[in-house]
Each structure stands twice: as C-alpha cells, then as structure tokens.
Scaffold this motif. Structure first.
Motif, PDB file in Angstrom:
ATOM      1  N   ILE A  15       0.735  -1.189  -0.197  1.00  0.00           N
ATOM      2  CA  ILE A  15       0.033   0.215   0.158  1.00  0.00           C
ATOM      3  C   ILE A  15       0.872   1.517   0.073  1.00  0.00           C
ATOM      4  CG2 ILE A  15      -1.732   1.419   1.305  1.00  0.00           C
ATOM      5  CD1 ILE A  15      -2.856  -1.240   2.112  1.00  0.00           C
ATOM      6  N   TYR A  16       0.592   2.312  -0.952  1.00  0.00           N
ATOM      7  CA  TYR A  16       1.540   3.200  -1.215  1.00  0.00           C
ATOM      8  C   TYR A  16       0.650   4.497  -1.032  1.00  0.00           C
ATOM      9  CZ  TYR A  16       4.822   0.013  -3.085  1.00  0.00           C
ATOM     10  OH  TYR A  16       5.473  -1.188  -3.177  1.00  0.00           O
ATOM     11  N   LEU A  17       0.999   5.655  -0.622  1.00  0.00           N
ATOM     12  CA  LEU A  17       0.351   6.850  -0.818  1.00  0.00           C
ATOM     13  C   LEU A  17       0.872   7.502  -2.028  1.00  0.00           C
ATOM     14  CD1 LEU A  17      -1.415   9.079   0.993  1.00  0.00           C
ATOM     15  CD2 LEU A  17       0.728  10.142   1.473  1.00  0.00           C
ATOM     16  N   LEU A  18      -0.318   7.707  -2.968  1.00  0.00           N
ATOM     17  CA  LEU A  18       0.186   8.177  -4.399  1.00  0.00           C
ATOM     18  C   LEU A  18       0.251   9.685  -4.669  1.00  0.00           C
ATOM     19  CD1 LEU A  18      -2.023   5.738  -6.682  1.00  0.00           C
ATOM     20  CD2 LEU A  18       0.265   5.544  -6.007  1.00  0.00           C
ATOM     21  N   ASN A  19      -0.940  10.308  -3.643  1.00  0.00           N
ATOM     22  CA  ASN A  19      -0.949  11.844  -3.445  1.00  0.00           C
ATOM     23  C   ASN A  19      -1.645  12.040  -2.292  1.00  0.00           C
ATOM     24  OD1 ASN A  19      -0.502  14.429  -4.500  1.00  0.00           O
ATOM     25  ND2 ASN A  19      -2.630  14.655  -5.522  1.00  0.00           N
ATOM     26  N   SER A  20      -1.698  13.188  -1.788  1.00  0.00           N
ATOM     27  CA  SER A  20      -2.333  13.537  -0.521  1.00  0.00           C
ATOM     28  C   SER A  20      -3.816  12.992  -0.275  1.00  0.00           C
ATOM     29  CB  SER A  20      -2.315  14.851  -0.193  1.00  0.00           C
ATOM     30  OG  SER A  20      -3.103  15.521  -1.035  1.00  0.00           O
ATOM     31  N   ASN A  21      -4.726  12.789  -1.574  1.00  0.00           N
ATOM     32  CA  ASN A  21      -5.878  12.487  -1.872  1.00  0.00           C
ATOM     33  C   ASN A  21      -6.075  10.786  -2.511  1.00  0.00           C
ATOM     34  OD1 ASN A  21      -5.050  13.369  -4.214  1.00  0.00           O
ATOM     35  ND2 ASN A  21      -7.191  13.711  -4.942  1.00  0.00           N
ATOM     36  N   VAL A  22      -5.039  10.231  -2.428  1.00  0.00           N
ATOM     37  CA  VAL A  22      -5.255   9.155  -3.238  1.00  0.00           C
ATOM     38  C   VAL A  22      -4.159   7.991  -2.592  1.00  0.00           C
ATOM     39  CG1 VAL A  22      -5.146   7.776  -5.460  1.00  0.00           C
ATOM     40  CG2 VAL A  22      -5.529  10.131  -5.339  1.00  0.00           C
ATOM     41  N   ILE A  23      -4.730   6.823  -2.379  1.00  0.00           N
ATOM     42  CA  ILE A  23      -3.854   5.743  -1.995  1.00  0.00           C
ATOM     43  C   ILE A  23      -4.133   4.819  -2.811  1.00  0.00           C
ATOM     44  CG2 ILE A  23      -3.148   5.941   0.733  1.00  0.00           C
ATOM     45  CD1 ILE A  23      -5.787   4.923   1.413  1.00  0.00           C
ATOM     46  N   GLY A  24      -2.860   3.714  -3.049  1.00  0.00           N
ATOM     47  CA  GLY A  24      -3.233   2.737  -4.123  1.00  0.00           C
ATOM     48  C   GLY A  24      -2.585   1.652  -3.340  1.00  0.00           C
ATOM     49  N   GLY A  25      -3.188   0.532  -3.731  1.00  0.00           N
ATOM     50  CA  GLY A  25      -2.905  -1.006  -3.167  1.00  0.00           C
ATOM     51  C   GLY A  25      -2.444  -1.644  -4.522  1.00  0.00           C
ATOM     52  N   VAL A  26      -1.355  -2.540  -4.409  1.00  0.00           N
ATOM     53  CA  VAL A  26      -0.864  -3.139  -5.725  1.00  0.00           C
ATOM     54  C   VAL A  26      -0.728  -4.600  -5.294  1.00  0.00           C
ATOM     55  CG1 VAL A  26       0.488  -1.312  -6.305  1.00  0.00           C
ATOM     56  CG2 VAL A  26       1.782  -3.204  -4.962  1.00  0.00           C
ATOM     57  N   ALA A  27      -1.049  -5.548  -6.537  1.00  0.00           N
ATOM     58  CA  ALA A  27      -1.086  -6.800  -6.682  1.00  0.00           C
ATOM     59  C   ALA A  27      -0.086  -7.296  -7.931  1.00  0.00           C
ATOM     60  CB  ALA A  27      -2.256  -7.514  -6.642  1.00  0.00           C
ATOM     61  N   GLY A  28       0.880  -7.930  -7.520  1.00  0.00           N
ATOM     62  CA  GLY A  28       1.733  -8.486  -8.872  1.00  0.00           C
ATOM     63  C   GLY A  28       2.964  -8.317  -8.571  1.00  0.00           C
ATOM     64  N   LEU A  29       3.964  -7.927  -9.572  1.00  0.00           N
ATOM     65  CA  LEU A  29       5.425  -7.989  -9.580  1.00  0.00           C
ATOM     66  C   LEU A  29       5.729  -6.622  -8.796  1.00  0.00           C
ATOM     67  CD1 LEU A  29       6.038  -8.893 -13.124  1.00  0.00           C
ATOM     68  CD2 LEU A  29       6.137 -10.329 -11.020  1.00  0.00           C
ATOM     69  N   THR A  30       6.246  -6.745  -7.362  1.00  0.00           N
ATOM     70  CA  THR A  30       6.434  -5.419  -6.718  1.00  0.00           C
ATOM     71  C   THR A  30       7.327  -4.348  -7.325  1.00  0.00           C
ATOM     72  OG1 THR A  30       6.052  -6.858  -4.953  1.00  0.00           O
ATOM     73  CG2 THR A  30       6.570  -4.374  -4.384  1.00  0.00           C
ATOM     74  N   ALA A  31       8.462  -4.889  -7.894  1.00  0.00           N
ATOM     75  CA  ALA A  31       9.433  -4.051  -8.739  1.00  0.00           C
ATOM     76  C   ALA A  31       8.698  -3.205  -9.877  1.00  0.00           C
ATOM     77  CB  ALA A  31      10.460  -4.854  -9.578  1.00  0.00           C
ATOM     78  N   ASP A  32       7.875  -3.943 -10.595  1.00  0.00           N
ATOM     79  CA  ASP A  32       7.113  -3.055 -11.451  1.00  0.00           C
ATOM     80  C   ASP A  32       6.106  -2.171 -10.643  1.00  0.00           C
ATOM     81  OD1 ASP A  32       8.282  -4.797 -13.382  1.00  0.00           O
ATOM     82  OD2 ASP A  32       6.293  -5.470 -14.119  1.00  0.00           O
ATOM     83  N   ALA A  33       5.509  -2.548  -9.854  1.00  0.00           N
ATOM     84  CA  ALA A  33       4.709  -1.523  -9.200  1.00  0.00           C
ATOM     85  C   ALA A  33       5.410  -0.286  -8.515  1.00  0.00           C
ATOM     86  CB  ALA A  33       3.813  -2.233  -7.823  1.00  0.00           C
ATOM     87  N   ASN A  34       6.897  -0.536  -8.207  1.00  0.00           N
ATOM     88  CA  ASN A  34       7.351   0.713  -7.673  1.00  0.00           C
ATOM     89  C   ASN A  34       7.537   1.799  -8.690  1.00  0.00           C
ATOM     90  OD1 ASN A  34       7.804  -0.121  -4.817  1.00  0.00           O
ATOM     91  ND2 ASN A  34       9.715  -1.367  -5.583  1.00  0.00           N
ATOM     92  N   SER A  35       7.834   1.244  -9.971  1.00  0.00           N
ATOM     93  CA  SER A  35       7.981   1.939 -11.119  1.00  0.00           C
ATOM     94  C   SER A  35       6.626   2.687 -11.448  1.00  0.00           C
ATOM     95  CB  SER A  35       8.568   1.222 -12.371  1.00  0.00           C
ATOM     96  OG  SER A  35       8.311   2.079 -13.573  1.00  0.00           O
TER      97      SER A  35
END
Length: 239
Positions: free
Chosen positions: A49-69
């Motif tokens: 789970i990442y903070l994408l902006n002060s008003n959006v949080i994102g949850g990722v499933a899959g290849l974490t390295a791709d997600a970081n990008s």
C-alpha cells in the motif's frame, strides 16, 4: 495476469464517508528485520500500500518491482497536476494517466506489460470518494467493493453478500478484515501479514486524510474486531 492471480490479496471497500484498503503481505519470515516497527515505523513493510498523493492511496498486486516504477510515475503525474492547476489531481484522472502508460507497454514490440494490478482509493471534491481498479492491459473500472490478487473470486462473492450501499467506514473496516481473514492463506491475521489504510475527510479542514496503519495499530484494530491471534497458553488456562 498470472503473476497477479498468485500475488497477495488486496481488498478495497467504498463507504459513504471514506475508503478502506487492506493488503496481504506475502514476504514474511523469521529473519526479516522488523526492528523499525518498534520505533513506530512501518516495520520493513510498505510492500503493498502506497500513498500516491495526499488524496489517493494505491494498493498493488503483482510484481512489486514493476509496481514501484508505476507508483513513482503516479506520484510525479499527481505533482505535475498540482503545479499546473494548484489543486489535487482528480482520482479518475490519475487512474487514466497510469492506464495510458500501461497501455503503451502493450502496444509496442520489445516491451513486456507491467505485471501489476492497482486499486486506487481516492477523494476529490467533485465525485467525493472513489475506488478504481486497473489491470496490465490499461483497462480501469470503478467499484463499490473489489478485490485483486489470490483468492479474489472468494472475496468478491463474500463482498457481494455483505456489502450495503450506505455502509460507513467503521462497518467497512470490519467487513474488510472479516473478508481478509476468510480469504488469506494463513489461518490467523497479524500485523506481520497485513497492511491496512483508510482514506477519510477531515471534518474541520474538509481535506482528504489518508492514514496507513502501523503494525501496532493494525494489531489493536484486530483485537477490537475480535480477529486477533489467540494465544494458545491463555486458551488452555481458560479451559
């Protein structure tokens, strides 16, 4: 898509007064250094789970390295919007920006698509709370409650039965944790295996407020919902 279907579950529920995200952490082990958790940090996590902006949080499933990008790209797109228009990026627009980039990677030869699905939980003044899901093809869709990752079929059917349109954040938290406890591979929920975040609006400033829970806070939440790991010794004593 195959990598995503084996990844840790990420679950999002849209409530009247907020959005709840929970994610299963797959990378756990005795030798993982979780010392920073004791000092109030996130305990070597920040995996799903990442903070994408002060008003959006994102949850990722899959290849974490791709997600970081992709997360870096999303944060840059959000900041670019803020500089240009002096306001936070609308949630759907941020999802579109990422989907445009993902789609480009499916169109040209010699590049493989990003092996990541994302859930975006966000708030903007126009459409208020929103929950979007995007997949590697660049398609995205809005949801009231959805799940990506392993066992997503089971979770979806549970959510279908229990979700109500007028649900509030407090009930949504309970619903998310109950659904996670039934769909995760492990038998007990603990802060080592779970990431949790809630997006609400501050009643005073009327600004969106994203909270990513720390391990100690997750454990307290599990206790309050009655889903915490029961200690076998205390159970035997009670018996």
């Amino acid at each position: 898509m195959e990598a995503i279907s084996h990844a840790g579950t990420v679950l999002g529920v849209l409530a009247k007064d907020g959005v709840v995200l929970a994610a299963e952490k797959k990378v756990t082990g005795k030798l993982l250094d979780l010392s920073s958790a004791k000092d109030g940090g996130y305990g070597g996590s920040g995996e799903k789970i990442y903070l994408l902006n002060s008003n959006v949080i994102g949850g990722v499933a899959g290849l974490t390295a791709d997600a970081n990008s992709l997360v870096n790209y999303a944060r840059t797109a959000a900041q670019r919007h803020l500089i240009m228009y002096n306001e936070d990026i609308p949630v759907e627009l941020l999802a579109q920006r990422l989907c445009d980039m993902k789609q480009g990677y499916t169109q040209f030869g010699g590049l493989r698509p990003f092996g990541v699905s994302l859930l975006y939980a966000g708030y903007d003044p126009h459409y208020h709370f929103q929950l979007y899901h995007s997949d590697p093809s660049g398609n995205y869709s809005g949801w009231k409650a959805t799940c990506i990752g392993a066992n997503n079929g089971t979770a979806q059917s549970l959510l279908k039965q229990e979700y109500k349109d007028d649900i509030v954040v407090k009930d949504a938290i309970g619903l998310v944790l109950r659904t996670m406890s039934k769909t995760m591979d492990s038998t007990t929920l603990t802060s080592e295996k779970l990431e949790f975040a809630v997006l609400t609006v501050d009643p005073v400033t009327k600004q969106p407020k994203a909270k990513i829970y720390r391990p100690a806070e997750i454990d307290a939440l599990l206790v309050s919902e009655g889903l915490a790991k029961k200690d076998e010794d205390t159970e035997m004593k009670a018996a």
